[in-house]
Structure formats: C-alpha cells, structure tokens
Write a protein that holds these residues in place. Sequence first.
Motif, PDB file in Angstrom:
ATOM      1  N   ASP A 167      45.383  37.706  32.558  1.00 55.71           N
ATOM      2  CA  ASP A 167      45.175  38.068  34.117  1.00 55.71           C
ATOM      3  C   ASP A 167      45.364  39.669  34.470  1.00 55.71           C
ATOM      4  O   ASP A 167      46.484  40.131  33.741  1.00 55.71           O
ATOM      5  CB  ASP A 167      45.966  37.160  35.033  1.00 55.71           C
ATOM      6  N   GLU A 205      43.034  48.998  33.145  1.00 64.60           N
ATOM      7  CA  GLU A 205      42.031  48.123  32.892  1.00 64.60           C
ATOM      8  C   GLU A 205      41.824  48.014  31.348  1.00 64.60           C
ATOM      9  O   GLU A 205      41.573  46.901  30.769  1.00 64.60           O
ATOM     10  CB  GLU A 205      40.871  48.728  33.562  1.00 64.60           C
ATOM     11  N   ARG A 213      41.331  41.984  38.703  1.00 62.18           N
ATOM     12  CA  ARG A 213      40.205  40.857  38.591  1.00 62.18           C
ATOM     13  C   ARG A 213      40.668  39.955  39.760  1.00 62.18           C
ATOM     14  O   ARG A 213      39.553  39.121  40.090  1.00 62.18           O
ATOM     15  CB  ARG A 213      40.585  40.042  37.242  1.00 62.18           C
ATOM     16  N   GLU A 271      39.020  36.157  44.543  1.00 69.07           N
ATOM     17  CA  GLU A 271      38.564  36.472  42.946  1.00 69.07           C
ATOM     18  C   GLU A 271      37.433  37.750  43.009  1.00 69.07           C
ATOM     19  O   GLU A 271      36.510  37.475  43.690  1.00 69.07           O
ATOM     20  CB  GLU A 271      38.073  35.141  42.232  1.00 69.07           C
ATOM     21  N   LYS A 298      36.602  39.256  39.634  1.00 65.89           N
ATOM     22  CA  LYS A 298      35.776  39.244  38.343  1.00 65.89           C
ATOM     23  C   LYS A 298      36.162  37.891  37.652  1.00 65.89           C
ATOM     24  O   LYS A 298      37.528  37.879  37.254  1.00 65.89           O
ATOM     25  CB  LYS A 298      36.049  40.355  37.650  1.00 65.89           C
ATOM     26  N   PHE A 355      37.561  35.145  35.337  1.00 65.76           N
ATOM     27  CA  PHE A 355      38.439  35.442  34.200  1.00 65.76           C
ATOM     28  C   PHE A 355      38.202  34.550  33.145  1.00 65.76           C
ATOM     29  O   PHE A 355      38.190  33.248  33.305  1.00 65.76           O
ATOM     30  CB  PHE A 355      39.760  35.304  34.844  1.00 65.76           C
TER      31      PHE A 355
END
Length: 231
Positions: free
Chosen positions: A35, A188, A211, A225, A227, A229
Amino acid sequence: MQTVLSMRNICKSYYIGTGELKVLKNVNLSIEKGDFLSILGPSGSGKSTLMNIIGCLDTPTSGEYILSGRNILNMDEFELALVRNREIGFIFQNFCILPRLTALQNVELPLIYSGMPFSERKIKAMEILERVGLSDKMHNLPNQLSGGQQQRVAIARAMITNPSVLLADEPTGALDQKTGDQIVSLFEQLNRDGITIVMITHDCNIAVRARRIIHILDGIVSEQELKPFVS
Ligand SMILES: Nc1ncnc2c1ncn2[C@@H]1O[C@H](COP(=O)(O)OP(=O)(O)O)[C@@H](O)[C@H]1O
Ligand SMILES: [Mg+2]
C-alpha cells in the motif's frame, strides 16, 4: 492480500489539568502490504498522534491495534521498542541523520545495532544508497549534502532493516517544492517495487500522489481511494 496493520475503534485522549482532550475518535484503518497511503489533515487534527500510535511510539487509550499479526495493546515499553525497531522505518521532516557520520555510516547504523558483520553491512548500505540515487555521495557528510539528498539518506536508513512499513511524518515539510516533488517521486518508485508507505502531510498536492488518502479532521478519519490497488 497481506494485512500489515489494522486499527479498530482507536481512541486517544490526552489528560491536561482536570480535563480530557479527545484527539483520536474511533479510528478504523487497515493497511495492506504494498500500500501507499497519505494521511492528510490540517495542523492540530491529530496526524502526529496517529503516527505515534502507528509507529508504536505511543499507545491508544482504547481500541485494537494489530501490527504484523501482533496485538499492540498490553505490550510493555520493552516489547513495543522491539516491535518498533523491527517493523517500522521512520522518516522525519528534519531528516534526523547524524552530522558527524557520512551518508554511508548513517545508513549502516541500524545494522550495527543488529549485529551484522562489517563487510556485509557496508555492501547492504551501498545497495540501498544506490536505490535512492546517492551512490556518488556516500562518503559525504550531511553538511556536504543538499536537503533533498539528506532526506534520501534518511529514507535509505529507514529502509535498511526491511521494515514492514515506512512511516514518514511531513517528509517534504523542510524542502522546497521541486525537491519535495522529487522525494515523493522516490516514494512512488519504492512503492512500485513493493515497499509499503504511510506519508503524513498537510499538503494536498503531496497527498494525491499516494494510492489512498486518509483524511483526518478533528480526530475523525475518512477515506478516499485514488488509484486501484492490485497486489
Ligand atoms: N502530549 C500531548 N498532551 C496534550 N495535548 C496534546 C499532546 N500532543 C498533542 N496534543 C494536542 O492534540 C491535538 C492534535 O495534535 P497533533 O496530533 O500533534 O496534530 P497534527 O500533527 O495534526 O498537527 C492538538 O490539539 C494538540 O494540541
Ligand atoms: Mg504533526
């Protein structure tokens, strides 16, 4: 998916004088391996209080906190310190690296405490410094490094023990915008390689690079949220 940590109904109060100050109010939070989430909220909203609990620097007043399958409640100071050293890689706003040690020596330091032999330690520290883009600066002292480079040293030091989660409190707070952006780009990249990251910030532009965003306002969290996951 493998759950790194989960919190249920976490409350934290500070007792000042005669009164109770409720700072965290029934926080529920679950973080999976791989995460990348940011905790976003204004000053005084409870971010550092939440970070201290996630990082086992403090314990909640009530609620359940499971970190890497272990219940944090009821642990004494000694057990908490062990869990903290093993599971958490801390990154702070002001880097907190030691001024008299080179980049390489700063990064090696956590391994000295773990008893790893010198040559092995050095190889590992050099590998991590390469991952954060500092191969050519490893013999520099902190005052021979820019702020962004010092934060890279701090990130390498936090990673060297393979913690379950990197926990960064306002990691760009002492940097100009461009350098701060580069540090988030490094997060990232590390996250794409599978590193679990929690980044605390009051800066929206920084938070959206994760994310997931956990918004915290007056001790109450809500989630967004960003992106999807896929682990
Ligand atoms: N040790 C403490 N004792 C009493 N009050 C505290 C303590 N730490 C923080 N607080 C209070 O808790 C609230 C949240 O603080 P904090 O978690 O540091 O917020 P943030 O990191 O979002 O700025 C603030 O009102 C702060 O004054
Ligand atoms: Mg804070």
